[in-house]
Design an enzyme around this catalytic site. Structure first.
Site, PDB file in Angstrom:
ATOM      1  N   SER A 141      36.618  32.874  47.687  1.00  0.00           N
ATOM      2  CA  SER A 141      35.425  33.291  48.543  1.00  0.00           C
ATOM      3  C   SER A 141      35.381  32.369  49.794  1.00  0.00           C
ATOM      4  O   SER A 141      36.617  32.102  50.402  1.00  0.00           O
ATOM      5  CB  SER A 141      34.432  32.737  47.637  1.00  0.00           C
ATOM      6  OG  SER A 141      33.125  33.140  48.588  1.00  0.00           O
ATOM      7  N   TYR A 155      30.295  40.012  55.886  1.00  0.00           N
ATOM      8  CA  TYR A 155      31.139  39.014  55.180  1.00  0.00           C
ATOM      9  C   TYR A 155      30.462  38.188  54.134  1.00  0.00           C
ATOM     10  O   TYR A 155      30.792  37.934  53.102  1.00  0.00           O
ATOM     11  CB  TYR A 155      31.675  38.370  56.309  1.00  0.00           C
ATOM     12  CG  TYR A 155      32.872  37.553  55.646  1.00  0.00           C
ATOM     13  CD1 TYR A 155      33.987  38.022  55.010  1.00  0.00           C
ATOM     14  CD2 TYR A 155      33.076  36.076  56.065  1.00  0.00           C
ATOM     15  CE1 TYR A 155      35.142  37.175  54.628  1.00  0.00           C
ATOM     16  CE2 TYR A 155      34.194  35.250  55.549  1.00  0.00           C
ATOM     17  CZ  TYR A 155      35.200  35.959  54.691  1.00  0.00           C
ATOM     18  OH  TYR A 155      36.161  35.140  54.371  1.00  0.00           O
ATOM     19  N   LYS A 159      30.846  37.794  50.094  1.00  0.00           N
ATOM     20  CA  LYS A 159      31.212  36.619  49.416  1.00  0.00           C
ATOM     21  C   LYS A 159      30.453  36.131  48.375  1.00  0.00           C
ATOM     22  O   LYS A 159      30.626  35.624  47.309  1.00  0.00           O
ATOM     23  CB  LYS A 159      31.643  35.573  50.379  1.00  0.00           C
ATOM     24  CG  LYS A 159      32.954  35.858  51.298  1.00  0.00           C
ATOM     25  CD  LYS A 159      34.149  36.225  50.379  1.00  0.00           C
ATOM     26  CE  LYS A 159      35.517  36.338  51.200  1.00  0.00           C
ATOM     27  NZ  LYS A 159      36.600  36.620  50.321  1.00  0.00           N
TER      28      LYS A 159
HETATM   29  N1  NAP Z   1      41.944  32.522  56.697  1.00  0.00           N
HETATM   30  C1  NAP Z   1      40.333  31.818  56.690  1.00  0.00           C
HETATM   31  O1  NAP Z   1      40.107  30.992  57.472  1.00  0.00           O
HETATM   32  C2  NAP Z   1      39.826  32.142  55.377  1.00  0.00           C
HETATM   33  C3  NAP Z   1      38.592  31.421  55.320  1.00  0.00           C
HETATM   34  C4  NAP Z   1      37.583  31.654  54.209  1.00  0.00           C
HETATM   35  C5  NAP Z   1      38.098  32.448  53.235  1.00  0.00           C
HETATM   36  N2  NAP Z   1      39.201  33.259  53.455  1.00  0.00           N
HETATM   37  C6  NAP Z   1      39.566  34.113  52.408  1.00  0.00           C
HETATM   38  O2  NAP Z   1      40.800  34.195  52.005  1.00  0.00           O
HETATM   39  C7  NAP Z   1      41.272  35.384  51.580  1.00  0.00           C
HETATM   40  C8  NAP Z   1      42.502  35.586  52.271  1.00  0.00           C
HETATM   41  O3  NAP Z   1      42.318  35.443  53.601  1.00  0.00           O
HETATM   42  P1  NAP Z   1      43.839  35.287  54.821  1.00  0.00           P
HETATM   43  O4  NAP Z   1      43.250  34.764  55.737  1.00  0.00           O
HETATM   44  O5  NAP Z   1      44.916  34.764  54.027  1.00  0.00           O
HETATM   45  O6  NAP Z   1      44.049  36.739  54.995  1.00  0.00           O
HETATM   46  P2  NAP Z   1      45.059  37.616  55.591  1.00  0.00           P
HETATM   47  O7  NAP Z   1      46.251  36.905  56.185  1.00  0.00           O
HETATM   48  O8  NAP Z   1      44.552  38.930  56.536  1.00  0.00           O
HETATM   49  O9  NAP Z   1      45.966  38.300  54.392  1.00  0.00           O
HETATM   50  C9  NAP Z   1      45.266  39.284  53.387  1.00  0.00           C
HETATM   51  C10 NAP Z   1      46.546  39.807  52.588  1.00  0.00           C
HETATM   52  O10 NAP Z   1      45.920  40.948  51.698  1.00  0.00           O
HETATM   53  C11 NAP Z   1      46.510  42.020  51.917  1.00  0.00           C
HETATM   54  N3  NAP Z   1      45.308  43.240  51.642  1.00  0.00           N
HETATM   55  C12 NAP Z   1      44.536  43.213  52.298  1.00  0.00           C
HETATM   56  N4  NAP Z   1      43.682  44.363  52.191  1.00  0.00           N
HETATM   57  C13 NAP Z   1      44.396  44.633  50.975  1.00  0.00           C
HETATM   58  C14 NAP Z   1      43.971  45.767  49.899  1.00  0.00           C
HETATM   59  N5  NAP Z   1      42.775  46.449  50.145  1.00  0.00           N
HETATM   60  N6  NAP Z   1      44.667  45.974  48.888  1.00  0.00           N
HETATM   61  C15 NAP Z   1      45.822  45.007  48.775  1.00  0.00           C
HETATM   62  N7  NAP Z   1      46.177  44.243  49.883  1.00  0.00           N
HETATM   63  C16 NAP Z   1      45.458  43.965  50.574  1.00  0.00           C
HETATM   64  C17 NAP Z   1      47.144  42.018  53.172  1.00  0.00           C
HETATM   65  O11 NAP Z   1      48.412  42.672  53.240  1.00  0.00           O
HETATM   66  P3  NAP Z   1      48.379  44.362  53.662  1.00  0.00           P
HETATM   67  O12 NAP Z   1      47.766  44.227  54.956  1.00  0.00           O
HETATM   68  O13 NAP Z   1      49.781  44.622  53.899  1.00  0.00           O
HETATM   69  O14 NAP Z   1      47.559  44.905  52.681  1.00  0.00           O
HETATM   70  C18 NAP Z   1      47.596  40.282  53.245  1.00  0.00           C
HETATM   71  O15 NAP Z   1      48.734  40.232  52.434  1.00  0.00           O
HETATM   72  C19 NAP Z   1      40.342  36.278  52.173  1.00  0.00           C
HETATM   73  O16 NAP Z   1      39.536  36.807  50.818  1.00  0.00           O
HETATM   74  C20 NAP Z   1      39.282  35.644  52.817  1.00  0.00           C
HETATM   75  O17 NAP Z   1      38.044  36.075  52.837  1.00  0.00           O
HETATM   76  C21 NAP Z   1      39.862  33.156  54.542  1.00  0.00           C
END
Ligand code: NAP
Length: 271
Positions: A141, A155, A159
């Site tokens: 989350s 968003y 969450k």
């Molecule tokens: N980064 C931050 O600052 C942050 C902060 C708070 C929470 N979060 C949470 O952490 C999690 C990961 O974030 P992130 O920043 O690492 O994201 P990210 O870099 O966009 O990576 C997302 C990953 O999920 C895959 N993906 C997306 N939609 C998909 C689907 N429907 N089915 C299967 N694979 C899918 C993407 O690959 P493909 O596009 O190839 O499918 C990618 O490997 C999320 O839930 C986000 O809300 C992130």
């Protein structure tokens, strides 16, 4: 599930890059067999090749977890290859930008398909297998799941839904001893070309972040693993996140006043 990791099997949704990939790497280093997942086959296979330098016990399943039958196939692939499941990390998630007044309603569909259905779809077929291993289900989350924030309603609500889902499953599966964890992640480093859903429903690429001001994906991964080992419910990351969580529970109107005073900062960020 006992606390020692070697021999365990984990499915990590959305693990081709970012936080999911970091969790896969840290679990692999601790002897866990890994099922990677993502939609872009090329990116996924590149990550699989990287993981193979750590462990031979890795497979990559190219499926979209917002689709229920594709998610069933993801769990089936884990069982077919490794014979059991100990850990399911529901990591897939997409953010968005825009106030409610300016949103195309499609933004909500896209965010909820990814963040809510994308977390529920793999969970349902995984439960029978996790009951057998007394395993863990973890939801990735965000601090945005603690309270509604301006420009982030879809968003934040997606969450918050994860919290309700996690609370329900904890009660339902208590008798089967399944651990359910929720990781409230703060602002974290992002990979080049990470996208978010803009107000009109199209995808837009996020600006790079100042690495000095954000957590690393490795820090998030290690906190997630600690949550699993300790079988904790909620793990809240970053000092500001912990303060926010405390203040929101006790002084919600004060938090609202602080946000209103700083509204311009949220408006800047949503541009
Ligand atoms: N980064 C931050 O600052 C942050 C902060 C708070 C929470 N979060 C949470 O952490 C999690 C990961 O974030 P992130 O920043 O690492 O994201 P990210 O870099 O966009 O990576 C997302 C990953 O999920 C895959 N993906 C997306 N939609 C998909 C689907 N429907 N089915 C299967 N694979 C899918 C993407 O690959 P493909 O596009 O190839 O499918 C990618 O490997 C999320 O839930 C986000 O809300 C992130």
């Amino acid at each position: 599930m006992k606390n020692n990791f070697p021999g365990k099997v984990a499915v990590i949704t959305g693990s081709a890059r970012g936080i999911g990939k970091a969790i896969a790497i840290e679990l692999a280093k601790q002897g866990v067999s890994i099922v990677l997942n993502g939609r872009n086959q090329q990116r996924l296979l590149k990550t699989e090749t990287e993981l193979k330098k750590i462990t031979e016990n890795v497979i990559a399943v190219c499926t979209d977890v917002s689709d229920a039958s594709a998610s069933q196939n993801l769990i089936k692939a884990a069982i077919d290859k490794f014979g059991k499941l100990d850990i399911l990390i529901n990591n897939v998630g997409v953010s968005m930008r825009g106030t409610m007044a300016e949103l195309n309603p499609d933004v909500y569909r896209k965010v909820f398909e990814s963040n809510v259905l994308g977390a529920v779809n793999p969970t349902i077929p995984a439960i029978p297998f996790l009951r057998k291993t007394k395993g863990s289900i973890v939801y990735i989350s965000s601090l945005a799941g603690i309270r509604g924030l301006p420009g982030l309603s879809a968003y934040c609500s997606s969450k918050m839904a994860l919290r309700a889902i996690a609370e329900s499953i904890r009660l339902e599966e208590k008798k089967h001893d399944i651990h359910v964890g929720l990781i409230q992640v703060g602002i974290t480093e992002i990979e080049h070309n990470k996208e978010t859903v803009s107000a009109d429903g199209s995808l837009m690429v996020l600006q790079p972040r100042d690495k000095a001001k954000v957590q690393t994906t490795e820090q998030v991964a290690l906190a997630t693993i600690k949550n699993i080992k300790k079988r904790k419910f909620i793990t809240t990351l970053t000092a500001i996140g912990k303060l926010n969580y405390f203040m929101q529970a006790r002084f919600p109107m004060l938090v609202e006043k602080i946000i209103l005073k700083n509204l311009h900062k949220f408006e800047e960020k949503s541009k």
